[in-house]
Design an enzyme around this catalytic site. Sequence first.
Site, PDB file in Angstrom:
ATOM      1  N   TRP A   1       0.860  -1.178   0.000  1.00  3.62           N
ATOM      2  CA  TRP A   1       0.000   0.000   0.000  1.00  3.62           C
ATOM      3  C   TRP A   1       0.902   1.235   0.000  1.00  3.62           C
ATOM      4  CZ3 TRP A   1      -0.210   4.068   3.619  1.00  3.62           C
ATOM      5  CH2 TRP A   1      -1.144   5.065   3.274  1.00  3.62           C
TER       6      TRP A   1
ATOM      7  N   GLU B   1      -3.260  -3.071  -2.201  1.00  2.00           N
ATOM      8  CA  GLU B   1      -4.388  -2.457  -1.482  1.00  2.00           C
ATOM      9  C   GLU B   1      -4.736  -1.121  -2.130  1.00  2.00           C
ATOM     10  OE1 GLU B   1      -3.449  -1.374   2.570  1.00  2.00           O
ATOM     11  OE2 GLU B   1      -5.537  -1.020   3.113  1.00  2.00           O
TER      12      GLU B   1
ATOM     13  N   LYS C   1      -7.100   2.551  -2.435  1.00  2.00           N
ATOM     14  CA  LYS C   1      -7.640   3.558  -1.526  1.00  2.00           C
ATOM     15  C   LYS C   1      -8.362   4.611  -2.340  1.00  2.00           C
ATOM     16  CE  LYS C   1      -6.304   6.229   2.538  1.00  2.00           C
ATOM     17  NZ  LYS C   1      -5.414   6.210   3.706  1.00  2.00           N
TER      18      LYS C   1
ATOM     19  N   ASP D   1      -9.591  -2.838   1.956  1.00  2.00           N
ATOM     20  CA  ASP D   1      -9.689  -2.257   3.303  1.00  2.00           C
ATOM     21  C   ASP D   1     -11.035  -1.552   3.340  1.00  2.00           C
ATOM     22  OD1 ASP D   1      -9.601  -0.059   5.229  1.00  2.00           O
ATOM     23  OD2 ASP D   1      -7.465  -0.479   5.472  1.00  2.00           O
TER      24      ASP D   1
ATOM     25  N   HIS E   1     -11.585   2.179   2.680  1.00  2.00           N
ATOM     26  CA  HIS E   1     -11.012   2.781   1.473  1.00  2.00           C
ATOM     27  C   HIS E   1     -11.973   2.913   0.302  1.00  2.00           C
ATOM     28  CE1 HIS E   1      -6.580   1.878   2.725  1.00  2.00           C
ATOM     29  NE2 HIS E   1      -7.277   2.482   3.660  1.00  2.00           N
TER      30      HIS E   1
ATOM     31  N   HIS F   1      -8.507  -5.910   4.957  1.00  2.00           N
ATOM     32  CA  HIS F   1      -8.184  -5.133   6.147  1.00  2.00           C
ATOM     33  C   HIS F   1      -9.512  -4.748   6.763  1.00  2.00           C
ATOM     34  CE1 HIS F   1      -3.840  -3.519   5.406  1.00  2.00           C
ATOM     35  NE2 HIS F   1      -3.876  -4.801   5.701  1.00  2.00           N
TER      36      HIS F   1
ATOM     37  N   ASP G   1     -11.568   7.374   6.021  1.00  2.00           N
ATOM     38  CA  ASP G   1     -10.697   6.278   6.450  1.00  2.00           C
ATOM     39  C   ASP G   1     -10.111   6.586   7.828  1.00  2.00           C
ATOM     40  OD1 ASP G   1      -9.122   3.930   6.129  1.00  2.00           O
ATOM     41  OD2 ASP G   1      -7.425   5.155   5.502  1.00  2.00           O
TER      42      ASP G   1
ATOM     43  N   ASP H   1     -10.025   4.831  10.576  1.00  2.00           N
ATOM     44  CA  ASP H   1      -9.389   3.725  11.288  1.00  2.00           C
ATOM     45  C   ASP H   1      -9.740   3.655  12.761  1.00  2.00           C
ATOM     46  OD1 ASP H   1      -7.711   2.211   9.277  1.00  2.00           O
ATOM     47  OD2 ASP H   1      -7.027   4.248   8.893  1.00  2.00           O
TER      48      ASP H   1
ATOM     49  N   ASP I   1      -6.963  -3.655  10.750  1.00  2.00           N
ATOM     50  CA  ASP I   1      -6.163  -2.450  10.460  1.00  2.00           C
ATOM     51  C   ASP I   1      -6.854  -1.215  11.015  1.00  2.00           C
ATOM     52  OD1 ASP I   1      -4.455  -0.562   9.460  1.00  2.00           O
ATOM     53  OD2 ASP I   1      -5.139  -0.695   7.390  1.00  2.00           O
TER      54      ASP I   1
HETATM   55  C1  RNT Z   1      -3.720   3.043   4.982  1.00  2.00           C
HETATM   56  C2  RNT Z   1      -3.851   1.598   4.703  1.00  2.00           C
HETATM   57  C3  RNT Z   1      -2.725   0.736   5.189  1.00  2.00           C
HETATM   58  C4  RNT Z   1      -2.205   1.128   6.557  1.00  2.00           C
HETATM   59  C5  RNT Z   1      -1.269   0.134   7.190  1.00  2.00           C
HETATM   60  C6  RNT Z   1      -0.572   0.699   8.360  1.00  2.00           C
HETATM   61  O1  RNT Z   1      -4.812   3.754   4.651  1.00  2.00           O
HETATM   62  O2  RNT Z   1      -5.049   1.124   5.230  1.00  2.00           O
HETATM   63  O3  RNT Z   1      -3.101  -0.592   5.133  1.00  2.00           O
HETATM   64  O4  RNT Z   1      -3.248   1.377   7.449  1.00  2.00           O
HETATM   65  O5  RNT Z   1      -0.411  -0.354   6.243  1.00  2.00           O
HETATM   66 ZN    ZN Z   2      -5.384  -0.966   5.250  1.00  2.00          ZN
END
Ligand code: RNT
Ligand code: ZN
Length: 420
Positions: free
Chosen positions: A183, A224, A226, A259, A262, A286, A294, A296, A327
């Site tokens: 990523w 990955e 986004k 993820d 994303h 993720h 995003d 998290d 994640d």
């Molecule tokens: C970031 C991505 C990625 C990170 C990690 C730390 O938006 O989700 O996967 O969160 O690699």
């Molecule tokens: Zn991620």
Amino acid sequence: MSRYLQAKEIYAKLGVDTDKAIQTLKSVPVALHCWQGDDVRGFDQKVDSLSGGIQTTGNYPGRARTPEELMADIDVVLKLCPGTKKLNLHACYAIFDDENGGWVDRDKIEPKHFKKWVDFCKERGLGCDFNPTFFSHPMCDPLTLSSPNEETRKFWIEHGKACIRISQYLAQELGQQCVMNIWTGDGFKDIPADRMGPRMRYKDSIDQILSEPFDFNLVKPCVESKVFGIGVEAYTVGSAEFTLSYAAMNKEKCIPLMDNGHYHPTEVVSDKIPALLTFFPEIALHVTRPIRWDSDHVVLLDDETKEIAKEIVRTGGLDGRVKIALDYFDASINRISAWTVGYRNFQKALLMALLSPDAKLKEMQDENNWTELMVVSEELKTLPFGDVWSEYCNACGVLNDGEWFQTVKEYEQEILSKRG
Ligand code: RNT
Ligand code: ZN
């Protein structure tokens, strides 16, 4: 009769075997991300704040500052979480010491810098996933694998190749697959004049990284996507179409990673899982919680989390086709608790999914019996799930809901609160 036995009977009436669900879940690997413990800082750079398209917010006391502290914290989390855990490391968590020759930059890291992590995993019977770290580093210009500057791009390609070698080492040492996720936060704050150039360079960079020899049965490189990041709002090089196409065209050496933070807010990864599994033998996830973006946040037992788990189970994803990783990184609350709540919640979501009478529900759908499908689906929501969960915790030898948080409080008082 115990509460579990009562629950078992209730589920049995629907044709669901609770013992079997517990047995199945016990063996499903879910990767625990090391980066919740220190706000994604790592040990290889002096990081004041993250850069490269990701952010943590908050400064709750007690962040892990050294490998020893992070390992001690992870140990507490491992003890509080049921199921088969895997560790998930980022390259920036390399451990440099006098014995292994001291610090080197990311293009030069080697398996030996992860030997201590391998020992940690071996002692605990864990597998380990891995991630090159394409952010929070002076060589982000700010682009990495898509940079027009060939020196920058070369540095990051070398980093990616080094990470393939490290992933191969982790998989071989630990005797389990290593999922290696690519990523980058590469993108632009404002409207670019050239949208394709960065993508062509990104593609070439991934090609070069994946030309490094590895065994695809052991190492599972992922890409990955986004949608956007803070500071890169207008354009993301590794967009959904880009990464999906890359994975589709390179199935022999790469798998797609989704993820759930994303995508645009009304898109759901739960629906994308069966769509992708129609074409890809394997996919990676993720699991996170996006609030409006995003962000998290810690994974909750919310509707979409449950829906993601249902789709993993219903598509047969538990047989290894779906690689599950968490994640999220919340720096505003006790990090051990954040880790544990999110991990336990995803275990709960998977257990719930395993307790669903899927064959019956599918039959109702295929017979166009949407009335009964709704009735049964809604009634499932109030079955005595908590009693099965409690039995699962006992079966895994971990503390139950209502019990484990005391451990975190004591650890905070004795250890975390004394960190500067
Ligand atoms: C970031 C991505 C990625 C990170 C990690 C730390 O938006 O989700 O996967 O969160 O690699
Ligand atoms: Zn991620």
